[in-house]
Design an enzyme around this catalytic site. Sequence first.
Site, PDB file in Angstrom:
ATOM      1  N   HIS A  60       0.888  -1.177   0.000  1.00  0.00           N
ATOM      2  CA  HIS A  60       0.000   0.000   0.000  1.00  0.00           C
ATOM      3  C   HIS A  60       0.917   1.216   0.000  1.00  0.00           C
ATOM      4  CE1 HIS A  60      -3.502  -2.524   1.230  1.00  0.00           C
ATOM      5  NE2 HIS A  60      -2.557  -3.223   1.835  1.00  0.00           N
ATOM      6  N   PHE A  61       1.054   1.859  -1.165  1.00  0.00           N
ATOM      7  CA  PHE A  61       2.033   2.938  -1.287  1.00  0.00           C
ATOM      8  C   PHE A  61       1.407   4.333  -1.259  1.00  0.00           C
ATOM      9  CE2 PHE A  61       5.760   0.319  -3.269  1.00  0.00           C
ATOM     10  CZ  PHE A  61       5.986  -0.266  -2.036  1.00  0.00           C
ATOM     11  N   HIS A 228      -2.416 -12.486   2.790  1.00  0.00           N
ATOM     12  CA  HIS A 228      -2.030 -12.467   4.218  1.00  0.00           C
ATOM     13  C   HIS A 228      -2.801 -13.452   5.129  1.00  0.00           C
ATOM     14  CE1 HIS A 228      -5.373  -9.709   4.060  1.00  0.00           C
ATOM     15  NE2 HIS A 228      -4.670  -8.609   3.917  1.00  0.00           N
ATOM     16  N   ASP A 298       2.480  -6.703   2.664  1.00  0.00           N
ATOM     17  CA  ASP A 298       1.333  -5.855   3.049  1.00  0.00           C
ATOM     18  C   ASP A 298       1.834  -4.523   3.617  1.00  0.00           C
ATOM     19  OD1 ASP A 298      -1.269  -5.032   3.405  1.00  0.00           O
ATOM     20  OD2 ASP A 298      -1.726  -6.376   5.060  1.00  0.00           O
ATOM     21  N   HIS A 302       1.592   4.125   8.151  1.00  0.00           N
ATOM     22  CA  HIS A 302       0.841   5.243   8.724  1.00  0.00           C
ATOM     23  C   HIS A 302       1.862   6.058   9.501  1.00  0.00           C
ATOM     24  CE1 HIS A 302      -3.027   3.364   7.797  1.00  0.00           C
ATOM     25  NE2 HIS A 302      -2.509   2.229   8.218  1.00  0.00           N
TER      26      HIS A 302
HETATM   27  O1  DOR Z   1      -3.545  -3.504   8.359  1.00  0.00           O
HETATM   28  C1  DOR Z   1      -3.809  -3.255   7.200  1.00  0.00           C
HETATM   29  N1  DOR Z   1      -3.577  -2.036   6.689  1.00  0.00           N
HETATM   30  N2  DOR Z   1      -4.332  -4.204   6.435  1.00  0.00           N
HETATM   31  C2  DOR Z   1      -4.807  -3.953   5.207  1.00  0.00           C
HETATM   32  O2  DOR Z   1      -5.297  -4.846   4.566  1.00  0.00           O
HETATM   33  C3  DOR Z   1      -4.775  -2.577   4.670  1.00  0.00           C
HETATM   34  C4  DOR Z   1      -3.676  -1.830   5.274  1.00  0.00           C
HETATM   35  C5  DOR Z   1      -3.701  -0.344   4.959  1.00  0.00           C
HETATM   36  O3  DOR Z   1      -3.880  -0.003   3.797  1.00  0.00           O
HETATM   37  O4  DOR Z   1      -3.478   0.440   5.864  1.00  0.00           O
END
Ligand code: DOR
Length: 443
Positions: A60-61, A228, A298, A302
């Site tokens: 997730h970029f 996952h 994955d 944040h």
């Molecule tokens: O913990 C997660 N965060 N799992 C996900 O499937 C999405 C990801 C995110 O995009 O933050």
Amino acid sequence: MRTLIKNAQVVLPTGIVAIPVLLEGGKIADLDPAPQITADVTIDATGLHLLPGVIDDQVHFREPGLTHKEDLASASRACAKGGVTTFLEMPNTKPAAITQAGVNEKLALAASKSLVNYGFYIGATPHNIEDLKTAQRTPGIKIFIGSSTGDLLVDEQSALERIFAETSLPLTAHCEDESTVRANAARLGDQLTLADHSRIRDHQAAMIATRRALDLAFRHRHRFHVLHVSTGDETALLADHQGLITAEVCPHHLFFHIEDYERLGSLVQMNPSIKTQDDNRRLWQALQDGLIQVIATDHAPHTWEEKQQPYPQSPSGLPAVENSLALLLDQAHRGACTLEQIAHWMSDAPARVWDLVDKGRIAPGYDADLVLVDTHRQQTIQHAQQETKCKWSPWDGVTLTGWPVRTWVHGEEVYREGVFNTAVRGREATYDHARGGYWATQD
Ligand code: DOR
């Protein structure tokens, strides 16, 4: 330009051999070329191992829309440092990539910014079946059967049936059962601690959703990749793959467990949640047994400030692309796996699951996406040294043995010992979906 990598231990699907490798025109031109061969650049890789570049099929970029957490420049630097030469990115950006135009926009952004190769999934909604049926330039369709970061969710049976019945691209999903998660949350009330995250997103939630997705895949005879996997119980479901099912595990589900909330707090808050030590053990065993074929991260950054909010305001997700290969090399150093297995789980298997053209192996004609690793190097992961924009790692303070030292993308050196060649640009991955995926491409 011709590059000759000499004196490396080369990790081939058939074993490790000490042979020179010749790169030309962005490709692996030859293995063990004639001794009189000349090259523009000759690299003495004595004492090092050469592996195919890592293909991370779940990241997730955050670009577009959430670039305060990460962007394609910072993320692709982290990839280059970690030996990741191709990433496949998830659609839960802002806006979400749920149309061809959305995918194309990300491809254009990556073309201008990414140091490594790239691809972007198209996201499913209950209403975009026509987009999913005609989508191109994508590895496949991502379904959030359970919700996570962002608002993508498809959990009505009729919508899922249509996606499995009417689309032809490979399918993949986040498998946590939404109604189980909601019921668990309601039962636990408002006074929640982080440990409750694994009670809300519990074993049952994962098991129910994975079982549901496999049922859909079998009835519609549709290829399906379980993202996952987090529980040992789910791995038992994977034995009956019927040539359709593949699965992935992430480092955090292999190496973290619920006792780690005390030490690491929200830094290990993930969806699916981390589970028990017994699950760690059974997931590792499932990799060894071939029930799970792929390791991906994955990677879901944040900011530190976002993560420091009290649960449940703290968001789920952790960054990992720059440490995933080292985490596995460290396991090889401990004797828990081999370098050939790592190359399979992190390069060859994801290339085959997603029908990536000319990727995943060190073989003539394949793309020269390569990583040199030093299996003896000891290095400690530190927050401040992370390339990811969020500048933290749940593995801060952990010393690993075995690190990537030099990375090539299409024959161009993009990273060497802490230094990036930021002029390098990766290329769009291409897919030959007619190949039929992992099980159809057995050696
Ligand atoms: O913990 C997660 N965060 N799992 C996900 O499937 C999405 C990801 C995110 O995009 O933050």
